[in-house]
Design an enzyme around this catalytic site. Structure first.
Site, short mmCIF file in Angstrom:
data_model
loop_
_atom_site.label_atom_id
_atom_site.label_comp_id
_atom_site.label_asym_id
_atom_site.label_seq_id
_atom_site.Cartn_x
_atom_site.Cartn_y
_atom_site.Cartn_z
N HIS A 59 96.94 -47.41 -51.81
CA HIS A 59 97.59 -47.97 -50.68
C HIS A 59 99.11 -47.83 -50.69
CE1 HIS A 59 93.95 -50.96 -49.78
NE2 HIS A 59 93.64 -49.53 -49.59
N GLU A 61 101.67 -49.46 -51.10
CA GLU A 61 102.46 -50.34 -52.00
C GLU A 61 102.33 -49.45 -53.49
OE1 GLU A 61 100.58 -53.54 -49.74
OE2 GLU A 61 100.23 -51.40 -49.93
N CYS A 85 97.18 -56.43 -50.02
CA CYS A 85 95.54 -56.73 -49.78
C CYS A 85 95.64 -57.53 -51.30
CB CYS A 85 94.83 -55.66 -49.73
SG CYS A 85 94.89 -54.48 -51.08
N LEU A 215 89.28 -31.10 -25.77
CA LEU A 215 89.34 -32.52 -26.44
C LEU A 215 89.96 -32.57 -28.01
CD1 LEU A 215 86.54 -34.46 -24.56
CD2 LEU A 215 89.20 -34.34 -24.33
N GLU A 278 89.66 -40.53 -22.18
CA GLU A 278 90.03 -39.57 -21.69
C GLU A 278 88.80 -39.06 -20.63
OE1 GLU A 278 93.04 -36.51 -23.08
OE2 GLU A 278 91.99 -36.96 -24.79
N THR A 282 85.99 -42.10 -12.32
CA THR A 282 84.65 -43.33 -12.25
C THR A 282 84.75 -44.09 -13.67
OG1 THR A 282 83.66 -41.81 -10.79
CG2 THR A 282 82.37 -43.56 -11.87
N SER A 284 87.04 -44.17 -16.13
CA SER A 284 88.23 -45.01 -16.23
C SER A 284 88.07 -46.25 -15.59
CB SER A 284 89.28 -44.07 -16.00
OG SER A 284 89.56 -42.94 -16.58
N ALA A 286 85.72 -47.81 -14.47
CA ALA A 286 84.73 -48.82 -15.22
C ALA A 286 85.18 -49.40 -16.41
CB ALA A 286 83.34 -47.89 -15.70
#
Length: 320
Positions: A59, A61, A85, A215, A278, A282, A284, A286
């Site tokens: 982590h 830290e 944590c 994509l 993306e 239609t 988007s 919804a």
């Protein structure tokens, strides 16, 4: 904080460095949140800045303290974007790592939103005698936004949803005939930066059939090690097998879904913190109609050639 603590400007600058380091890893740490940490000497000089690199790795830290081993006596204050944590996961508790070192003070950006975590790191550190404080104002807001996807999954059981839409000057999302995009180079860079910080991309079978989009992240550096999910809403099973195979070859992990709730549940179960929608008009619409979105990025092509695109980033909290 003690009188010998670093001055406020040094604390603020250290937070900016920690936030910047964490943002660079957004999209690479799921199911953990992106976290940054800076270590300061009493005079405010920065000894180290580190960020969590991914699940199973140290982590922020612990990594920052490890980077200060040759200047151990100078360590005074830690600034960390998320409450340390206080539980055992793949790595030991960060509160334990801090208490094992010489730090006397800890500044925290955001509280841990995970309701499954018993006990707070801040409380443990304070009980052990360290000075503990939470920042307020813009730094607190930036820290909260950084972990917003993690908080959404932890509290609501779904990934944070960013909807990206690009419009022509006359309001259409459809590229001109023969073109795949119509926005500026800067807008394309933004689109790939949004894709990079997401654990999954959501699109529809109609978009696949119309454009066969790649994509993938190409215009910005991508630190992600695991395959990025590609969740395709496909009620009628129209997505070609060849497209799915090609997506896997590009390093994506595609999956088909019959409805939006099942899609989101599958992504959450797989550890996704943020998903980028993306898709065409239609799908988007919804997501917007169902109020299933957390941030909307709207890019509008300038009417006059050479003018910059208009970019509007709307958080759902402000749009409501």
């Amino acid at each position: 904080m003690t009188a010998l603590s670093p001055p406020p400007p040094a604390i603020a600058q250290a937070f900016r460095l920690a936030l910047e380091a964490a943002r660079a890893l957004a999209g690479a740490t799921a199911p953990n949140p992106p976290v940054g940490c800076a270590v300061l000497a009493a005079d405010g000089s920065v000894l180290a800045v580190e960020a969590h690199q991914g699940a199973g790795l140290p982590h922020a830290e612990a990594a920052a303290l490890a980077a200060c081993r040759d200047r151990w006596d100078a360590v005074h204050t830690l600034v960390v974007t998320l409450e340390p944590c206080n539980h055992h996961g793949r790595t030991p508790p960060c509160s334990q790592a801090i208490l094992a070192g010489p730090a006397r003070a800890v500044w925290i950006g955001a509280r841990d939103p995970n309701p499954a975590v018993e006990g707070g790191g801040a409380q443990r550190l304070s009980a052990a005698g360290l000075d503990v404080a939470f920042v307020v104002g813009p730094l607190a807001a930036e820290s909260a936004r950084l972990i917003a996807p993690f908080a959404m999954r932890a509290t609501q059981g779904r990934p944070w949803l960013t909807i990206k839409q690009a419009f022509t000057a006359d309001g259409s999302m459809i590229p001109p005939p023969g073109e795949r995009t119509f926005t500026s180079e800067a807008s394309l860079d933004l689109a790939h930066a949004l894709r990079r910080r997401a654990d999954a991309v959501i699109t529809g079978s109609g978009t696949i059939l119309a454009d066969a989009p790649l994509l993938t992240v190409r215009r910005v550096a991508d630190p992600r090690r695991a395959p990025r999910r590609l969740a395709i809403l496909d009620r009628r099973g129209r997505t070609p097998a060849a497209y799915l195979a090609a997506a896997r070859e590009r390093g994506l992990d595609p999956s088909l879904h019959a409805d939006i709730p099942a899609l989101l549940a599958d992504l959450a179960e797989g550890g996704a913190l943020e998903a980028l929608v993306e898709a065409g008009p239609t799908l988007s619409a919804a997501f917007l109609a169902a109020n299933l979105w957390d941030e909307r990025v709207v890019i509008t092509k300038a009417a006059r050639a050479g003018d910059p695109d208009t970019v509007e980033i709307v958080p759902r909290a402000k749009a409501a």
